[in-house]
Design an enzyme around this catalytic site. Structure first.
Site, PDB file in Angstrom:
ATOM      1  N   ALA A 199     -10.079   6.507  -4.018  1.00  0.00           N
ATOM      2  CA  ALA A 199      -9.988   7.838  -3.399  1.00  0.00           C
ATOM      3  C   ALA A 199     -11.182   8.020  -2.476  1.00  0.00           C
ATOM      4  CB  ALA A 199      -9.984   8.928  -4.473  1.00  0.00           C
ATOM      5  N   GLU A 220       0.976   5.296  -0.291  1.00  0.00           N
ATOM      6  CA  GLU A 220       0.232   5.558  -1.534  1.00  0.00           C
ATOM      7  C   GLU A 220       0.856   6.729  -2.285  1.00  0.00           C
ATOM      8  OE1 GLU A 220      -4.229   3.997  -0.236  1.00  0.00           O
ATOM      9  OE2 GLU A 220      -3.741   6.086   0.043  1.00  0.00           O
TER      10      GLU A 220
HETATM   11  C1  5RP Z   1      -6.615   4.244   1.698  1.00  0.00           C
HETATM   12  C2  5RP Z   1      -7.199   5.108   0.638  1.00  0.00           C
HETATM   13  C3  5RP Z   1      -8.308   4.537  -0.172  1.00  0.00           C
HETATM   14  O1  5RP Z   1      -7.959   4.580  -1.500  1.00  0.00           O
HETATM   15  C4  5RP Z   1      -9.540   5.355   0.064  1.00  0.00           C
HETATM   16  O2  5RP Z   1      -9.794   5.408   1.455  1.00  0.00           O
HETATM   17  C5  5RP Z   1     -10.750   4.758  -0.667  1.00  0.00           C
HETATM   18  O3  5RP Z   1     -11.069   3.535  -0.090  1.00  0.00           O
HETATM   19  P1  5RP Z   1     -12.292   2.652  -0.584  1.00  0.00           P
HETATM   20  O4  5RP Z   1     -11.961   2.168  -1.954  1.00  0.00           O
HETATM   21  O5  5RP Z   1     -12.367   1.554   0.434  1.00  0.00           O
HETATM   22  O6  5RP Z   1     -13.509   3.540  -0.560  1.00  0.00           O
HETATM   23  O7  5RP Z   1      -6.793   6.219   0.418  1.00  0.00           O
HETATM   24  O8  5RP Z   1      -5.637   4.925   2.442  1.00  0.00           O
END
Ligand code: 5RP
Length: 236
Positions: free
Chosen positions: A86, A106
């Site tokens: 997230a 997602e």
């Molecule tokens: C992708 C998402 C990811 O879960 C969110 O951006 C978190 O990414 P990361 O684990 O690289 O911090 O929603 O669409």
């Protein structure tokens, strides 16, 4: 401990969490750098699951590289769990997602799952959502009308530029980022999201919106969160 180590630690905790599920089921798998750590940690145990459902082309590629079976969501009814990162999570488990641009798939995969297991490091925990600009995926021709509606709600809207992650499309940063679904992303800063459920519904109603990256209806049920002292498991 750096952020990569925190992501790896929580990826391993998520592996242990899903290995408690009965064998032979299908698992929903998210997108992003934390989800990648989870995929890599789970790879040696891939036979525990009969298959996976993926939330993006990037995740599909990684799963296939590790030898996981990747199924079409249309051929799957229910998932015991969906594991994903997230960009922000509040104390109730409402999230902002879509920093990686995969928000639509997602949300679809999350809606098929009995439980959403959110994995992140503690920098993603916030009292109120909205410091991270809210991603909204739109039909390209609706960019103008949707932007005006989001501005009326108090947001400052930026069209997300192309990034090198879409090398498959040979895009340059002067062009809009294009999602796996052919949509564009509006990043909306300045929203103080005190009522995530209502705001999600309100933005969903704007014609031209594909998906808002506010996960309030599809909130997290379990949060695995890492910091320098280890990983905590929180039921939400
Ligand atoms: C992708 C998402 C990811 O879960 C969110 O951006 C978190 O990414 P990361 O684990 O690289 O911090 O929603 O669409």
């Amino acid at each position: 401990m750096n952020q990569d180590q925190l992501k790896q630690m929580v990826g391993e905790a998520a592996r242990d969490e899903v290995l408690k599920l009965p064998a032979g089921q299908i698992l929903g798998v998210g997108t992003g750098s934390t989800a990648n750590c989870f995929i890599d940690a789970l790879a040696p145990h891939k036979d525990h699951f009969s298959g996976t459902v993926s939330s993006s082309n990037a995740t599909t590629e990684r799963l296939l590289k590790h030898g996981f079976k990747v199924l079409d969501p249309n051929d799957v009814n229910k998932l015991p769990a969906y594991v994903d990162g997230a960009d922000e999570i509040d104390p109730a488990g409402h999230m902002i997602k879509g920093g990686g641009g995969a928000l639509t798939r997602e949300k679809i995969i999350a809606s098929m799952a009995n439980q959403f297991i959110c994995i992140c490091d503690s920098s993603k925990q916030v009292p109120i959502l909205g410091n991270f600009a809210l991603p909204v995926e739109v039909i390209p021709l609706a960019k103008g009308v949707v932007s005006r509606e989001l501005e009326k709600m108090g947001g400052q809207v930026t069209l997300r530029p192309a990034k090198s992650i879409r090398t498959d499309l040979n895009q340059t940063p002067s062009e809009p980022f294009v999602t796996d679904n052919g949509g564009w992303i509006l990043d909306v800063a300045g929203l103080k999201i005190t009522d995530p459920i209502n705001m999600e519904a309100q933005i969903n109603q704007i014609a031209g919106v594909i998906t808002v990256g506010l996960f309030a209806k599809e909130k997290a049920n379990i949060l695995l969160v890492s910091n320098a002292s280890g990983v905590s498991r929180i039921s939400l």
